[in-house]
Write an enzyme that holds these catalytic residues in place. Structure first.
Site: not given
Ligand code: PEP
Ligand code: MG
Length: 465
Positions: A39, A414
């Protein structure tokens, strides 16, 4: 505490949304627990703040307000400095300079764009982040984490009302309050990115991060929701999960509570139509999180499309949009040919994909990963540098399977690896169309996309012929 307007470093064992005000005010954030995708790291990166997360050897006492590090004890008001790139924490205040896009650097960036095949998008949740990233040369948003849009001001209260609602009726009431907030936020993001694609991910909050754990927060929610403190406590208890990262999150939330997906789809499309009326070109791509099976994806797709059709009818107007999914659960990668029947695009969520492929908790890996690296068990932190041998295999397989079903499927990444040069080179080799990273990593990603193309001229063309 006399620190107003002073430059401060927020020191926490770990952070949660309750720390957001502190994170906003701080110059930098230091946490004992966590790692590259925890986080603290994800939120700080989005805010453009320096963060060292998962410094397992430091000792923090909230009661005594002290930090112990390398044999030294620091109290509130003492100086430390952070290097977010290397993870080093220094004693005292180190002089820093603000980075600038100098003339030669600007030229290098333009040259990079000419040579690159992969586009660089950004992960941004606020209009400010979007504008910063656009100035750094981002060609769209690859990930807008909608749960992060509730971090500012009192929005978290509205979000908590929805999470803490006891039944569908309560949830729908809270969602009706959230709709105008979301619509306004989407308008801001779309406007900042006018003419460029914006991938909006539907809600994916690990619920434990969003419910109030302290009595003060619980009392506040009891007052807002006009229920007893006991009711809130019971609801927080009912929502608690042994392993929230693998729990009731992602599309599991939207499939069990379809009204959430309905509200978000409506907010996205109404925002896009409002902008169209102002001649601003919004290009929404709606992304379903944590999909693991075709049935999960299909159910979400159907809710999204039905809701949007309703909005089009009400408004007598239409707009182009896409519906796709994140590939971040290993099963989704293994069955990508099926999932592509419903998904118009894939975005690889390599944070979760790494977590679930290795079985390393994103929030706890900071304890053992440094030792693993020191002992040579791992060469790199797989949350920073994509594990091409294992996780990469899943990505490559999903790309091939996805393309088999849908030849022109749009492909991006992403996860945090989207801003890391060796991982970007891998993305180029397997033929993705774009990488997406936090705003401040956009320049390095632009350079890396050019280098990847120069080093592997043939592969991208072959994959995309
Ligand atoms: C991921 O899991 O790579 C992602 C981009 O989503 P989050 O980091 O919000 O879980
Ligand atoms: Mg994820």
């Amino acid at each position: 505490m006399g620190f107003r307007r002073k430059k401060v470093v927020l020191v926490r064992i770990e952070t949660s949304p309750e720390d957001l005000k502190g994170m906003n005010s701080a110059e930098g954030i230091l946490t004992a627990r966590g790692g590259m995708t925890s986080h603290a790291a994800v939120v700080a990166r989005g805010m453009g703040k320096c963060c060292v997360s998962g410094a397992g050897s430091i000792k923090i006492s909230y009661k005594a307000k002290t930090l112990e590090m390398s044999g030294n004890k620091y109290k509130e008001g003492d100086f430390i400095s952070l290097n977010g790139s290397t993870g080093e924490v220094y004693d005292g205040m180190i002089k820093t300079v603000d980075p600038e896009m100098s003339g030669y650097f600007g030229k290098l960036m333009k040259l990079s764009d000419k040579k690159a095949r992969l586009a660089v998008r950004t992960n941004a949740d606020t209009p400010l982040d979007a504008r910063v990233a656009r100035e750094f040369g981002a060609k769209g948003i690859g990930l807008c984490r909608t749960e992060h849009m509730f971090f500012g001001g009192d929005k978290i209260i509205a979000m908590r009302e929805m999470i803490l609602a006891e039944d569908e009726e309560g949830r729908r009431k809270a969602l009706a309050g959230l709709l105008p907030i979301q619509r306004k936020d989407f308008e801001g993001i779309f406007e900042a990115m006018h003419g460029l694609p914006v991938t909006v991910r539907l809600l994916d909050p690990p619920l434990h991060e969003f419910v109030p754990h302290d009595e003060k927060g619980q009392k506040e929610m009891a007052k807002v929701m006009v229920v007893s403190l006991e009711t809130i406590k019971a609801q927080v208890e009912a929502l608690s999960e042994v392993n929230p990262m693998l729990g009731h999150r992602g599309c599991r939330l939207g499939n069990t509570y379809p009204e959430i997906t309905e509200m978000q789809s409506r907010a996205i499309i109404e925002a896009a139509l409002n902008l169209k009326a102002r001649k601003i070109d919004a290009r929404p791509e709606i992304m379903i999180p944590l999909t693991g099976t075709l049935a999960e994806m299909k159910m979400q797709e159907q809710i999204v499309r039905t809701t949007i059709e309703k909005v089009f009818e009400e408004r007598g107007q239409k707009i182009d949009f896409m519906v796709g999914t994140m590939i971040e659960v290993p099963r989704a990668a293994l069955t990508a040919d099926k999932i592509a029947q419903s998904a118009e695009f894939f975005s690889f969520g390599t944070n979760d994909l790494t977590q679930m492929t290795f079985g390393y908790s994103r929030d706890d890996a900071g304890k053992f990963l440094p030792i693993y690296i020191e002992k040579g068990i791992l060469k790199n932190d797989p949350f920073q540098v994509l594990d091409q041998e294992g996780v990469g295999q899943l990505v490559e397989m999903a790309v091939k399977k996805g393309r088999k079903t849908r030849k022109k499927i749009k492909l991006g990444i992403c996860g945090e690896h989207g801003g890391e040069p060796s991982s970007i080179e891998f993305c180029h080799r397997v033929g993705l169309h774009y990488v997406s990273c936090s705003p401040y990593r956009v320049p390095i990603a632009r350079l890396a996309t050019a280098q990847a193309n120069i080093m592997n001229k043939r592969s991208w063309k072959k994959m995309n012929k």
